[in-house]
Write a protein that holds these residues in place. Structure first.
Motif, PDB file in Angstrom:
ATOM      1  N   VAL A  28       0.842  -1.235   0.068  1.00  0.00           N
ATOM      2  CA  VAL A  28      -0.023  -0.005   0.180  1.00  0.00           C
ATOM      3  C   VAL A  28       0.753   1.288   0.125  1.00  0.00           C
ATOM      4  N   PRO A  29       0.699   2.072  -0.990  1.00  0.00           N
ATOM      5  CA  PRO A  29       1.562   3.425  -0.801  1.00  0.00           C
ATOM      6  C   PRO A  29       1.464   4.178   0.419  1.00  0.00           C
ATOM      7  N   LEU A  30       2.697   4.836   0.524  1.00  0.00           N
ATOM      8  CA  LEU A  30       2.901   5.520   2.124  1.00  0.00           C
ATOM      9  C   LEU A  30       2.336   6.901   1.576  1.00  0.00           C
ATOM     10  N   VAL A  31       2.445   7.511   0.324  1.00  0.00           N
ATOM     11  CA  VAL A  31       2.212   8.675  -0.115  1.00  0.00           C
ATOM     12  C   VAL A  31       2.193   8.557  -1.514  1.00  0.00           C
ATOM     13  N   MET A  32       1.674   9.710  -2.381  1.00  0.00           N
ATOM     14  CA  MET A  32       1.455   9.959  -3.648  1.00  0.00           C
ATOM     15  C   MET A  32       1.982  11.208  -3.834  1.00  0.00           C
ATOM     16  N   LEU A  33       3.240  11.668  -4.579  1.00  0.00           N
ATOM     17  CA  LEU A  33       3.589  12.844  -4.805  1.00  0.00           C
ATOM     18  C   LEU A  33       3.349  13.072  -6.264  1.00  0.00           C
ATOM     19  N   GLY A  34       3.088  14.466  -6.493  1.00  0.00           N
ATOM     20  CA  GLY A  34       3.163  14.939  -7.918  1.00  0.00           C
ATOM     21  C   GLY A  34       3.411  16.344  -8.138  1.00  0.00           C
ATOM     22  N   GLU A  35       3.450  16.760  -9.374  1.00  0.00           N
ATOM     23  CA  GLU A  35       3.655  18.104  -9.952  1.00  0.00           C
ATOM     24  C   GLU A  35       2.668  18.366 -11.352  1.00  0.00           C
ATOM     25  N   VAL A  36       2.013  19.194 -11.208  1.00  0.00           N
ATOM     26  CA  VAL A  36       1.606  19.658 -12.623  1.00  0.00           C
ATOM     27  C   VAL A  36       1.805  20.989 -12.923  1.00  0.00           C
ATOM     28  N   ARG A  37       2.529  21.056 -14.312  1.00  0.00           N
ATOM     29  CA  ARG A  37       2.862  22.630 -14.892  1.00  0.00           C
ATOM     30  C   ARG A  37       1.922  22.951 -15.845  1.00  0.00           C
ATOM     31  N   LEU A  42       1.620  23.469  -9.674  1.00  0.00           N
ATOM     32  CA  LEU A  42       0.860  22.817  -8.486  1.00  0.00           C
ATOM     33  C   LEU A  42       1.671  21.497  -8.267  1.00  0.00           C
ATOM     34  N   ARG A  43       2.041  21.780  -7.015  1.00  0.00           N
ATOM     35  CA  ARG A  43       2.613  20.561  -6.236  1.00  0.00           C
ATOM     36  C   ARG A  43       1.767  19.960  -5.217  1.00  0.00           C
ATOM     37  N   TRP A  44       1.663  18.503  -5.486  1.00  0.00           N
ATOM     38  CA  TRP A  44       0.430  18.018  -4.672  1.00  0.00           C
ATOM     39  C   TRP A  44       1.043  16.474  -3.754  1.00  0.00           C
ATOM     40  N   THR A  45       0.255  16.461  -2.822  1.00  0.00           N
ATOM     41  CA  THR A  45       0.750  15.211  -2.159  1.00  0.00           C
ATOM     42  C   THR A  45      -0.745  14.676  -1.863  1.00  0.00           C
ATOM     43  N   SER A  61       3.277  32.076  -8.576  1.00  0.00           N
ATOM     44  CA  SER A  61       3.207  31.061  -9.727  1.00  0.00           C
ATOM     45  C   SER A  61       3.151  29.420  -8.966  1.00  0.00           C
ATOM     46  N   VAL A  62       3.326  29.164  -7.856  1.00  0.00           N
ATOM     47  CA  VAL A  62       3.517  27.894  -7.074  1.00  0.00           C
ATOM     48  C   VAL A  62       2.309  27.925  -6.262  1.00  0.00           C
ATOM     49  N   ASP A  67      -6.967  18.966 -12.966  1.00  0.00           N
ATOM     50  CA  ASP A  67      -8.245  19.874 -13.213  1.00  0.00           C
ATOM     51  C   ASP A  67      -8.127  21.268 -12.376  1.00  0.00           C
ATOM     52  N   LEU A  68      -7.736  20.861 -11.101  1.00  0.00           N
ATOM     53  CA  LEU A  68      -7.632  22.244 -10.208  1.00  0.00           C
ATOM     54  C   LEU A  68      -6.474  23.093 -10.643  1.00  0.00           C
ATOM     55  N   ALA A  69      -5.263  22.529 -11.213  1.00  0.00           N
ATOM     56  CA  ALA A  69      -4.403  23.438 -11.917  1.00  0.00           C
ATOM     57  C   ALA A  69      -4.836  24.124 -12.805  1.00  0.00           C
ATOM     58  N   ALA A  70      -5.477  23.426 -13.866  1.00  0.00           N
ATOM     59  CA  ALA A  70      -5.945  24.153 -15.121  1.00  0.00           C
ATOM     60  C   ALA A  70      -6.962  25.481 -14.720  1.00  0.00           C
ATOM     61  N   HIS A  71      -7.652  25.160 -13.507  1.00  0.00           N
ATOM     62  CA  HIS A  71      -8.526  26.312 -13.166  1.00  0.00           C
ATOM     63  C   HIS A  71      -7.899  27.498 -12.266  1.00  0.00           C
TER      64      HIS A  71
END
Length: 328
Positions: free
Chosen positions: A3-12, A178-181, A200-201, A223-227
């Motif tokens: 099971v993942p401890l966490v998911m990390l992401g970035e959207v430009r 948008l940096r997300w966890t 911008s971040v 979706d959030l990053a686009a809006h």
């Protein structure tokens, strides 16, 4: 897989460098990152194209409190094109505890696209997940730390440089990040905590109920990053227009394209999976996304109306001045 401890992401997110919005066929050609893999397409409630996922291998560290966690695996990357105009690069990885505390062959990691395994000693799952999420968002950068920003930027730069684009966008627009966890919280989710780090971040911390919601978390963040980008670009256009006189051509050239090409793209939650769509209700209350958008669009239209009236008055004044008879 654990099971993942966490998911990390970035959207430009940025504006596609094209004078016209892309059609489905054009989007399919631009986003075909892998031969033989189809580009996903949605026509309703708005046009959305998503590229095949490409894995990028990583062997690096993640901040973990005052220590670091050594991770090996892959980052999943993809390109999203919303409304034929809003271009996004998305990079993410699920961090899991390795079953063996030693490095395995690359074939093992490549077989798990978008998964990185912690091969060093770490605390129990809940504590480690929180620490890894905070370390990613607020910890040190550079050196041998996982750099989703660079991975995302490289892919975005590759797409933006495509020779099939005319590189003549109708609006001047910055790129936002948008940096997300996302952590699994059982009955505690779904929840979202959004922060505007600078101009911008942005960063957002998500808690979801089940592992099956993690894919939905990534789509929600895109979706959030686009809006958020749309809000940023409209506010920038209004600020830029204020630099010019009300009757000037520069003012109208700044405002009119934003109204024509961007205002029809607003549909918060339209491409968010049903499992996490309730998060938009929170964002509509605080910070009030649609309330901000409605205010910005009204200001945009009012400014264009005022600029048009001022230009007409200025033209009439100049015409009267030129036709006035010369006295002797």
């Amino acid at each position: 897989m654990a099971v993942p401890l966490v998911m990390l992401g970035e959207v430009r997110t940025c504006l596609l460098p094209s004078a016209a919005a892309l059609t489905r066929a054009e989007a399919g050609e631009l986003l075909a990152l892998m031969p033989g893999c189809a580009v996903r397409w949605r026509e309703r409630p708005g046009k959305l194209a998503i590229s095949p996922t490409v894995a990028v291998g990583v062997d690096c560290n993640l901040p973990l409190g005052e220590q670091v966690a050594h991770v090996v695996g892959t980052v999943a990357t993809s390109i999203v094109l919303a409304g034929g105009r809003v271009l996004q690069s998305s990079a993410s990885t699920r961090v899991v505890r390795a079953s063996e505390k030693r490095r395995q062959t690359w074939s093992h990691y490549v077989s798990q696209k978008g998964v990185t395994e912690v091969i060093s000693r770490i605390p129990e799952r809940a504590t480690a997940g929180i620490a890894l999420a905070e370390g990613y968002l607020t910890g040190p950068v550079g050196g041998d730390i996982l750099d989703l920003a660079s991975i995302s930027e490289r892919l975005l730069s590759r797409i933006r440089a495509d020779v099939g684009l005319d590189h003549d966008p109708p609006v001047r627009a910055r790129t936002t990040r948008l940096r997300w966890t996302a952590r699994i919280g059982g009955t505690a989710g779904p929840t979202a905590e959004l922060h505007l780090d600078d101009d911008s971040v942005r960063s957002i911390r998500l808690i979801v109920r089940a592992e099956s919601d993690l894919d939905a978390a990534q789509r929600f963040c895109e979706d959030l990053a686009a809006h958020d980008w749309l809000l940023t670009v409209l506010a920038d256009a209004l600020d830029e227009a204020d630099r010019f006189p009300s009757h000037s051509r520069e003012r109208m050239n700044t405002l009119a394209p934003a109204l024509e090409h961007l205002t029809g793209l607003w549909m918060p939650g339209g491409h968010t999976p049903a499992e996490l769509r309730a998060l938009w209700k929170e964002l509509q209350t605080e910070p009030g996304f649609s309330r901000q958008w409605t205010t910005l669009v009204a200001r945009l239209r009012d400014n264009i109306a005022v600029a048009t009236l001022a230009a007409l008055r200025h033209k009439v004044f100049d015409s009267d001045s030129q036709s006035e008879p010369v006295s002797h």
